[in-house]
Design a protein around this motif. Structure first.
Motif, PDB file in Angstrom:
ATOM      1  N   GLU A   1       0.845  -1.191   0.000  1.00 25.97           N
ATOM      2  CA  GLU A   1       0.000   0.000   0.000  1.00 25.97           C
ATOM      3  C   GLU A   1       0.879   1.238   0.000  1.00 25.97           C
ATOM      4  N   GLY A   2       0.284   2.362  -0.374  1.00 26.05           N
ATOM      5  CA  GLY A   2       1.018   3.608  -0.452  1.00 26.05           C
ATOM      6  C   GLY A   2       0.808   4.482   0.765  1.00 26.05           C
ATOM      7  N   THR A   3       1.002   5.787   0.564  1.00 28.65           N
ATOM      8  CA  THR A   3       0.849   6.744   1.653  1.00 28.65           C
ATOM      9  C   THR A   3      -0.632   6.965   1.955  1.00 28.65           C
ATOM     10  N   PRO A   4      -0.952   7.509   3.135  1.00 30.44           N
ATOM     11  CA  PRO A   4      -2.355   7.831   3.419  1.00 30.44           C
ATOM     12  C   PRO A   4      -2.980   8.739   2.367  1.00 30.44           C
ATOM     13  N   ALA A   5      -2.225   9.706   1.856  1.00 28.38           N
ATOM     14  CA  ALA A   5      -2.774  10.611   0.844  1.00 28.38           C
ATOM     15  C   ALA A   5      -3.078   9.873  -0.453  1.00 28.38           C
ATOM     16  N   GLU A   6      -2.235   8.918  -0.847  1.00 31.47           N
ATOM     17  CA  GLU A   6      -2.499   8.144  -2.056  1.00 31.47           C
ATOM     18  C   GLU A   6      -3.729   7.261  -1.882  1.00 31.47           C
ATOM     19  N   ILE A   7      -3.872   6.682  -0.691  1.00 27.34           N
ATOM     20  CA  ILE A   7      -5.065   5.866  -0.429  1.00 27.34           C
ATOM     21  C   ILE A   7      -6.313   6.746  -0.484  1.00 27.34           C
TER      22      ILE A   7
ATOM     23  N   ARG B   1      -9.651   1.057   5.761  1.00 25.69           N
ATOM     24  CA  ARG B   1      -8.225   1.012   6.115  1.00 25.69           C
ATOM     25  C   ARG B   1      -7.804   2.328   6.784  1.00 25.69           C
ATOM     26  N   LEU B   2      -8.229   3.443   6.216  1.00 25.55           N
ATOM     27  CA  LEU B   2      -7.904   4.742   6.816  1.00 25.55           C
ATOM     28  C   LEU B   2      -8.596   4.919   8.165  1.00 25.55           C
ATOM     29  N   CYS B   3      -9.815   4.380   8.281  1.00 25.96           N
ATOM     30  CA  CYS B   3     -10.587   4.553   9.516  1.00 25.96           C
ATOM     31  C   CYS B   3      -9.905   3.920  10.726  1.00 25.96           C
ATOM     32  N   LEU B   4      -9.061   2.920  10.507  1.00 25.46           N
ATOM     33  CA  LEU B   4      -8.385   2.297  11.648  1.00 25.46           C
ATOM     34  C   LEU B   4      -7.405   3.240  12.322  1.00 25.46           C
ATOM     35  N   HIS B   5      -7.209   4.429  11.748  1.00 23.94           N
ATOM     36  CA  HIS B   5      -6.325   5.425  12.371  1.00 23.94           C
ATOM     37  C   HIS B   5      -7.103   6.600  12.947  1.00 23.94           C
TER      38      HIS B   5
ATOM     39  N   PRO C   1     -10.775  13.429  19.829  1.00 24.31           N
ATOM     40  CA  PRO C   1     -11.649  12.410  19.238  1.00 24.31           C
ATOM     41  C   PRO C   1     -12.216  12.876  17.897  1.00 24.31           C
ATOM     42  N   GLY C   2     -12.141  12.009  16.917  1.00 28.96           N
ATOM     43  CA  GLY C   2     -12.557  12.352  15.565  1.00 28.96           C
ATOM     44  C   GLY C   2     -11.394  12.581  14.630  1.00 28.96           C
ATOM     45  N   ALA C   3     -10.241  13.001  15.170  1.00 31.56           N
ATOM     46  CA  ALA C   3      -9.062  13.234  14.334  1.00 31.56           C
ATOM     47  C   ALA C   3      -8.602  11.916  13.730  1.00 31.56           C
ATOM     48  N   VAL C   4      -8.062  11.983  12.519  1.00 32.23           N
ATOM     49  CA  VAL C   4      -7.627  10.786  11.805  1.00 32.23           C
ATOM     50  C   VAL C   4      -6.128  10.861  11.602  1.00 32.23           C
ATOM     51  N   GLY C   5      -5.412   9.898  12.186  1.00 30.72           N
ATOM     52  CA  GLY C   5      -3.969   9.825  12.033  1.00 30.72           C
ATOM     53  C   GLY C   5      -3.248  10.902  12.823  1.00 30.72           C
ATOM     54  N   ALA C   6      -1.946  10.814  12.817  1.00 30.48           N
ATOM     55  CA  ALA C   6      -1.103  11.792  13.503  1.00 30.48           C
ATOM     56  C   ALA C   6       0.210  11.901  12.753  1.00 30.48           C
ATOM     57  N   GLY C   7       0.753  13.110  12.687  1.00 31.51           N
ATOM     58  CA  GLY C   7       2.024  13.304  12.015  1.00 31.51           C
ATOM     59  C   GLY C   7       1.862  13.873  10.617  1.00 31.51           C
ATOM     60  N   PRO C   8       2.988  14.255  10.000  1.00 29.14           N
ATOM     61  CA  PRO C   8       2.951  14.927   8.689  1.00 29.14           C
ATOM     62  C   PRO C   8       2.277  14.112   7.590  1.00 29.14           C
ATOM     63  N   ALA C   9       2.377  12.786   7.636  1.00 28.95           N
ATOM     64  CA  ALA C   9       1.804  11.962   6.569  1.00 28.95           C
ATOM     65  C   ALA C   9       0.291  12.093   6.495  1.00 28.95           C
ATOM     66  N   TRP C  10      -0.348  12.567   7.576  1.00 28.52           N
ATOM     67  CA  TRP C  10      -1.804  12.663   7.620  1.00 28.52           C
ATOM     68  C   TRP C  10      -2.303  14.094   7.453  1.00 28.52           C
ATOM     69  N   ALA C  11      -1.400  15.054   7.320  1.00 24.13           N
ATOM     70  CA  ALA C  11      -1.820  16.452   7.260  1.00 24.13           C
ATOM     71  C   ALA C  11      -2.709  16.726   6.052  1.00 24.13           C
ATOM     72  N   THR C  12      -2.383  16.124   4.915  1.00 24.98           N
ATOM     73  CA  THR C  12      -3.197  16.326   3.710  1.00 24.98           C
ATOM     74  C   THR C  12      -4.516  15.581   3.796  1.00 24.98           C
ATOM     75  N   VAL C  13      -4.513  14.426   4.470  1.00 21.70           N
ATOM     76  CA  VAL C  13      -5.691  13.562   4.506  1.00 21.70           C
ATOM     77  C   VAL C  13      -6.768  14.094   5.439  1.00 21.70           C
ATOM     78  N   ALA C  14      -6.365  14.692   6.566  1.00 24.68           N
ATOM     79  CA  ALA C  14      -7.316  15.075   7.619  1.00 24.68           C
ATOM     80  C   ALA C  14      -8.497  15.889   7.107  1.00 24.68           C
ATOM     81  N   PRO C  15      -8.305  16.960   6.304  1.00 24.40           N
ATOM     82  CA  PRO C  15      -9.483  17.713   5.862  1.00 24.40           C
ATOM     83  C   PRO C  15     -10.334  16.983   4.831  1.00 24.40           C
TER      84      PRO C  15
END
Length: 455
Positions: free
Chosen positions: A268-274, A302-306, A318-332
């Protein structure tokens, strides 16, 4: 649910109970007791999936890492309404009294366990328990996570699991926000799953609890989707009473999504690619290509598990998805992906997750995401095909009644402002009434664009 098939402790194997889906057994080899959890496969056969021997798998660790196993001297069936539903083991762990209970769900493929320790324990020590993969999972090809997860990181990695073909098992530590230091991991060699609880100084009673999910009929590579559904049953915080829409672009997602040979947790790729792949799949489904929806939901799960679903010290909201720079693009993008998945599938867990993901964003970012969601969902979105209602903001209790191409809504009154109602269904027209006021028979194309309901 069947009852225990033996009463004497000298038997080599004692079947405690089963609920038709799972079976709990105790076996004895050279005097040592081992707990066994089996699941029934599609052919009706019992498949052993997990094993734990308290003498070597239920441990007290001191601050230096030295381990001491439990000594179990008795066990007894747990009876509810005259039926055997589980077993309680009693014994000692170091100088402390030990009680361990396993309880099968009445008609579910999961087992709850509680391990209570009462009495003295080494300062800075830990209470740990591990389950080994056996039988259908002895050579699991899919394991997650692959290293220990501790402290606040548990909030965005809230489960451990393994799968091989149709056999699946997962461990979900009980989400106690005060249990800072709880950890669990999958052994690197695929040997099993472990959870542990750091023993707080001065506390005389400790409890390590968890949920074990087992399935011998899981879809290949997709057993983890069960966890997405189970975890979403958490009590997520309500969204704010209002958002202020604001113009602005969302961070761009990559042009490419998951390649055809990608597999969750394996390739699998990065969170943003998924996320990009999920967005493309949901967009195609919305245009009528329903064949791609299932695959899009697999990657969304798969993303929801984070996603952080419960408060924990040092963890994201609560509600935030992931943590760290790899998730910054995905969160919004997550509120958009989750709410669109709800609109297309009717799966309510996506609605709960989506609203929570929106509420967890920083105010400025949440306003831009709300502006992107509002044209499609309005203040209140009704999906008559699924008999579901979604409110992006918390303006009170909505009571819907659905009939044959008819929708009756009871909205809280008085309201401080008008609201925009969107209805999205397959019928060409719907009869609509709100608070006993009839709006007549309205074309779905009009309802899909939204109508204003006065305050």
């Amino acid at each position: 649910m069947t009852a225990s098939t033996c009463e004497r402790r000298g038997h080599q194997e004692c079947e405690i109970c089963d609920n038709g889906l799972l079976r709990l057994r105790i076996t004895r080899e050279t005097g040592a007791q081992t707990l066994m959890l089996d699941a029934r496969d599609a052919h009706g056969h019992w498949i052993p999936l997990l094993a734990s021997a308290p003498a070597v798998d239920l441990l007290l660790r001191d601050a230096g890492g030295a381990e001491q196993g439990a000594a179990v001297y008795a066990f007894a069936p747990v009876l509810e309404a005259g039926a055997t539903r589980g077993v309680t083991l009693q014994g000692r762990l170091g100088d402390a009294e030990l009680e361990m209970t396993l309880l099968l769900g009445a008609d579910h493929a999961w087992c709850r366990q509680w391990i209570e320790l009462t009495g003295p324990a080494p300062p800075g020590g830990a209470l740990a328990q591990r389950w080994f993969l056996t039988g259908g999972l002895a050579e699991a090809t899919l394991r997650w996570p692959t290293e220990a997860i501790t402290g606040a990181a548990l909030a965005t990695s809230p489960a451990a699991f393994a799968q091989d073909t149709h056999c699946f098992a997962a461990l979900l530590p009980d989400p106690d926000p005060h249990a800072d230091g709880q950890l669990r991991h999958l052994a690197d060699d695929g040997g099993g799953m472990e959870q542990a609880l750091t023993l707080a100084p001065g506390s005389s009673a400790r409890c390590l609890s968890s949920l074990l999910v087992l399935d011998a009929r899981a879809l290949i590579g997709r057993g983890f989707q069960q966890l997405t559904r189970l975890l979403a049953r958490a009590d997520l915080p309500a969204p704010p009473a209002a958002f202020a829409p604001a113009a602005g672009d969302l961070p761009p997602l990559p042009a490419r999504g998951p390649a055809r040979d990608w597999q969750p947790f394996l390739r699998e790729g990065t969170p943003a690619e998924i996320a990009a792949g999920v967005l493309r799949g949901l967009s195609l489904a919305a245009e009528g290509d329903w064949a791609v929806l299932d695959d899009a939901l697999v990657w969304l799960d798969r993303l929801c598990l984070h996603q952080c679903l419960r408060p924990m010290p040092g963890a994201p909201s609560p509600g935030a998805v992931g943590a760290g720079p790899a998730w910054a693009t995905v969160a919004p993008w997550m509120p958009i992906l989750l709410l669109e998945a709800f609109r297309l599938s009717g799966i309510t867990e996506y609605a709960h997750r989506g609203r929570a993901a929106l509420a967890a964003l920083p105010a400025a970012q949440a306003s831009r995401v709300y502006a992107a969601l509002y044209p499609r969902f309005g203040d209140l979105c009704v999906l008559p095909d699924y008999e579901e209602v979604l409110a992006l903001t918390d303006f009170g209790l909505v009571l819907p009644t659905f009939g044959d191409r008819r929708i009756d809504l009871r909205l809280p009154e008085p309201r401080t402002r008008p609201l925009r109602l969107v209805v999205d269904g397959r019928a060409s027209r719907y009869g609509l009434s709100i608070n006993e006021r009839s709006y007549g028979d309205v074309a779905t194309d009009v309802l899909r664009r939204g109508i204003e309901v006065p305050a």
